[in-house]
Design an enzyme around this catalytic site. Sequence first.
Site, short mmCIF file in Angstrom:
data_model
loop_
_atom_site.label_atom_id
_atom_site.label_comp_id
_atom_site.label_asym_id
_atom_site.label_seq_id
_atom_site.Cartn_x
_atom_site.Cartn_y
_atom_site.Cartn_z
N ARG A 240 12.43 18.91 34.37
CA ARG A 240 13.97 19.75 34.49
C ARG A 240 14.97 19.46 33.48
O ARG A 240 15.51 18.02 32.87
CB ARG A 240 14.28 18.82 36.02
CG ARG A 240 13.69 19.52 37.13
CD ARG A 240 14.15 20.54 37.25
NE ARG A 240 14.10 21.13 38.61
CZ ARG A 240 12.67 21.57 39.12
NH1 ARG A 240 11.98 22.60 37.80
NH2 ARG A 240 12.63 21.95 39.69
N GLU A 269 20.70 25.82 32.30
CA GLU A 269 19.93 27.43 32.95
C GLU A 269 20.84 28.61 33.43
O GLU A 269 21.51 28.20 34.59
CB GLU A 269 18.55 27.07 34.04
CG GLU A 269 17.66 26.71 33.10
CD GLU A 269 16.55 26.09 33.90
OE1 GLU A 269 16.29 26.71 35.24
OE2 GLU A 269 15.81 25.21 33.28
N HIS A 287 11.43 29.69 31.66
CA HIS A 287 11.06 28.45 33.08
C HIS A 287 10.06 29.33 33.32
O HIS A 287 9.97 29.78 34.92
CB HIS A 287 12.76 28.67 33.74
CG HIS A 287 11.89 26.79 34.47
ND1 HIS A 287 12.83 26.16 35.21
CD2 HIS A 287 11.18 26.81 35.68
CE1 HIS A 287 12.68 25.47 36.21
NE2 HIS A 287 11.79 25.26 36.25
C1 DGY Z 1 8.95 24.09 39.84
O1 DGY Z 1 8.11 24.38 41.42
O2 DGY Z 1 9.80 23.02 40.61
C2 DGY Z 1 9.49 24.52 39.08
O3 DGY Z 1 10.00 23.86 38.37
C3 DGY Z 1 8.94 26.39 39.80
O4 DGY Z 1 7.78 26.24 39.93
#
Ligand code: DGY
Length: 327
Positions: A240, A269, A287
């Site tokens: 993240r 983002e 992402h």
């Molecule tokens: C998640 O699943 O947490 C990713 O960031 C997106 O697939």
Amino acid sequence: MDRFKVYITRQIPQEGIDLLSRVADVDVNPEDAPLPHATLLEKAALYDGIIGLLTDRIDAEFMDAATQLKGYANYAVGFDNIDVAAATRRNLPVSNTPGVLTDATAECAWALIFAVSRRVVESDAVMRSGSWSGWGPLQFIGGDISGKTLGIVGAGRIGTATALMSRGFGMKVLYTSSSGRRNDILDSQLGASLVPFDTLLQEADFISIHAPLTEQTRHMFNAEAFAQMKQTAYVINTARGPVIKEDDLVAALQTGQIAGAGLDVFENEPNMAPGLASLDSVVVLPHIGSATKSSRTNMATLAASNLIAMLQGRQPETCLNPELYDS
Ligand code: DGY
């Protein structure tokens, strides 16, 4: 029996919608864009079940609006967008999609390790521009990978898979653990070492971040952390964005405090911190960690089967508040 009413906040692979359609009438946001929060609140009041994305804020306000909601399924493994404690207090089951995107995300971390250290994107740009004048001994010299030290911050499923993929490169593996528990797989299969965060910062050549976003991990990578890293080291983030204080990363790259960064996620983002995009020493991706055919399809069917279970009063396979089902 009446069919359930389900809303999906953005188009997901059809397999998940087909599965849900067996028991529910399904409406999907027709826009290929995040749902505005106000619209999400309106939908919350109208449906029995919702599948949402990491861009949807599932907070107390959402839950106050969701008077008839029987369950919420996140189309993501990360669930920092959900106030799980508030959901539990309101008896609202919530789920995520762990497991089905582990390899895809670990592979993405490796794509970034290779791309940033071997200067793949910069080199590709030179070829496409037509300005390459032919082979030269000093061109595009990057960092070594084989035999180097890989530091895994957050040795859960994806961190473990990323570390195991280092086997072909004879790397030494260090990892941190927020619980202080050793990772038996990494210890037995790689002879890895559990180390304090500061040791990992100081010794790793590649640091790959796999920790969830929590109040403890927010801005864990800041100016002080970058100052401890080797000047030849790279940081990779497929977890993240806010785990890294992005302005501090830009400064660390601009001053040559660290060698480079490979980022699939960003603090705000879809924006990037000023200065990041103009640095050759970063590779930036939109992402896409879980963006393989099988992962995205399996995320859709897992989210759908989780939601069906919640609608029918059963515990979903990957529940975030399983205590709701303790009898
Ligand atoms: C998640 O699943 O947490 C990713 O960031 C997106 O697939």
